[in-house]
Design a protein around this motif. Structure first.
Motif, PDB file in Angstrom:
ATOM      1  N   UNK A   1      12.168  21.895  24.984  1.00  0.00           N
ATOM      2  CA  UNK A   1      11.929  20.524  24.425  1.00  0.00           C
ATOM      3  C   UNK A   1      10.736  20.609  23.560  1.00  0.00           C
ATOM      4  N   UNK A   2      10.805  20.028  22.306  1.00  0.00           N
ATOM      5  CA  UNK A   2       9.722  20.102  21.423  1.00  0.00           C
ATOM      6  C   UNK A   2       9.632  18.661  20.722  1.00  0.00           C
ATOM      7  N   UNK A   3       8.492  18.408  20.901  1.00  0.00           N
ATOM      8  CA  UNK A   3       8.142  17.108  20.387  1.00  0.00           C
ATOM      9  C   UNK A   3       6.982  17.369  19.637  1.00  0.00           C
ATOM     10  N   UNK A   4       6.502  16.360  18.782  1.00  0.00           N
ATOM     11  CA  UNK A   4       5.351  16.856  17.701  1.00  0.00           C
ATOM     12  C   UNK A   4       4.035  17.009  18.574  1.00  0.00           C
ATOM     13  N   UNK A   5       3.939  16.616  19.828  1.00  0.00           N
ATOM     14  CA  UNK A   5       2.544  16.893  20.654  1.00  0.00           C
ATOM     15  C   UNK A   5       3.019  17.790  21.966  1.00  0.00           C
ATOM     16  N   UNK A   6       4.264  18.252  22.172  1.00  0.00           N
ATOM     17  CA  UNK A   6       4.502  19.291  23.428  1.00  0.00           C
ATOM     18  C   UNK A   6       5.638  19.787  22.864  1.00  0.00           C
ATOM     19  N   UNK A   7       5.318  21.268  23.720  1.00  0.00           N
ATOM     20  CA  UNK A   7       6.520  22.262  23.638  1.00  0.00           C
ATOM     21  C   UNK A   7       6.700  22.705  25.064  1.00  0.00           C
ATOM     22  N   UNK A   8       7.831  22.413  25.773  1.00  0.00           N
ATOM     23  CA  UNK A   8       7.989  22.621  27.021  1.00  0.00           C
ATOM     24  C   UNK A   8       9.489  23.404  27.356  1.00  0.00           C
ATOM     25  N   UNK A   9       9.285  24.299  28.216  1.00  0.00           N
ATOM     26  CA  UNK A   9      10.652  24.720  28.767  1.00  0.00           C
ATOM     27  C   UNK A   9      10.931  24.101  30.042  1.00  0.00           C
ATOM     28  N   UNK A  10      12.053  23.629  29.985  1.00  0.00           N
ATOM     29  CA  UNK A  10      12.377  22.793  31.303  1.00  0.00           C
ATOM     30  C   UNK A  10      13.949  22.428  31.425  1.00  0.00           C
ATOM     31  N   UNK A  11      14.719  23.840  31.470  1.00  0.00           N
ATOM     32  CA  UNK A  11      16.127  23.723  31.539  1.00  0.00           C
ATOM     33  C   UNK A  11      16.954  22.660  32.262  1.00  0.00           C
ATOM     34  N   UNK A  12      16.356  22.392  33.612  1.00  0.00           N
ATOM     35  CA  UNK A  12      16.777  21.483  34.515  1.00  0.00           C
ATOM     36  C   UNK A  12      16.643  20.140  34.113  1.00  0.00           C
ATOM     37  N   UNK A  13      15.447  19.761  33.786  1.00  0.00           N
ATOM     38  CA  UNK A  13      15.059  18.497  33.452  1.00  0.00           C
ATOM     39  C   UNK A  13      16.099  18.123  32.146  1.00  0.00           C
ATOM     40  N   UNK A  14      16.324  18.937  31.182  1.00  0.00           N
ATOM     41  CA  UNK A  14      17.100  18.390  30.086  1.00  0.00           C
ATOM     42  C   UNK A  14      18.396  18.333  30.408  1.00  0.00           C
ATOM     43  N   UNK A  15      19.149  19.103  31.165  1.00  0.00           N
ATOM     44  CA  UNK A  15      20.448  18.731  31.851  1.00  0.00           C
ATOM     45  C   UNK A  15      20.651  17.224  32.616  1.00  0.00           C
ATOM     46  N   UNK A  16      19.414  17.242  33.592  1.00  0.00           N
ATOM     47  CA  UNK A  16      19.701  15.850  34.603  1.00  0.00           C
ATOM     48  C   UNK A  16      19.309  14.678  33.597  1.00  0.00           C
ATOM     49  N   UNK A  17      18.424  14.978  32.589  1.00  0.00           N
ATOM     50  CA  UNK A  17      18.278  13.745  31.592  1.00  0.00           C
ATOM     51  C   UNK A  17      19.730  13.478  30.873  1.00  0.00           C
ATOM     52  N   UNK A  18      20.124  14.428  30.526  1.00  0.00           N
ATOM     53  CA  UNK A  18      21.687  14.220  29.648  1.00  0.00           C
ATOM     54  C   UNK A  18      22.430  13.722  30.740  1.00  0.00           C
ATOM     55  N   UNK A  19      22.643  14.181  31.700  1.00  0.00           N
ATOM     56  CA  UNK A  19      23.729  13.698  32.504  1.00  0.00           C
ATOM     57  C   UNK A  19      23.374  12.141  32.983  1.00  0.00           C
ATOM     58  N   UNK A  20      22.190  11.904  33.105  1.00  0.00           N
ATOM     59  CA  UNK A  20      21.828  10.528  33.666  1.00  0.00           C
ATOM     60  C   UNK A  20      22.124   9.537  32.338  1.00  0.00           C
ATOM     61  N   UNK A  21      21.727  10.059  31.368  1.00  0.00           N
ATOM     62  CA  UNK A  21      21.472   9.371  30.060  1.00  0.00           C
ATOM     63  C   UNK A  21      23.448   9.144  29.900  1.00  0.00           C
TER      64      UNK A  21
END
Length: 96
Positions: free
Chosen positions: A44-64
């Motif tokens: 995940x890359x935002x203007x302020x943060x770079x973060x490696x969080x594979x599970x969080x990305x999938x869980x967020x996408x599934x929840x959305x």
């Protein structure tokens, strides 16, 4: 690797199973991290943060996806606004 499909089941808004196999959140997160990272998902890359969080990305996408299927449009908008506000609090260290 070859494409894969994962199914995340939720109860009361929390992930409880992966591909039909019930498991505790820590185990589910570890399994998703392994699967997602192997397929290049999770940075995940935002203007302020770079973060490696594979599970969080999938869980967020599934929840959305789940939310968009069951929420009416007004509730979906409110939910997105609350999520955005919460993310700002977390990014600013507001839980301290």
């Amino acid at each position: 690797g070859d494409p894969i499909t994962v199914a995340v089941a939720f109860e009361a808004g929390a992930p409880v199973a992966l591909n039909g196999v019930p498991m505790p959140l820590v185990e589910l997160s570890a399994a998703l991290t392994t699967l997602a990272a192997a397929h290049g998902i999770g940075r995940m890359v935002t203007p302020d943060v770079v973060c490696d969080a594979p599970a969080a990305v999938l869980i967020q996408a599934a929840h959305e996806a789940l939310s968009s299927a069951v929420y009416d449009p007004d509730l979906a908008r409110v939910s997105r606004n609350v999520a955005d506000e919460y993310a700002q609090v977390v990014e600013q260290g507001g839980w301290f």
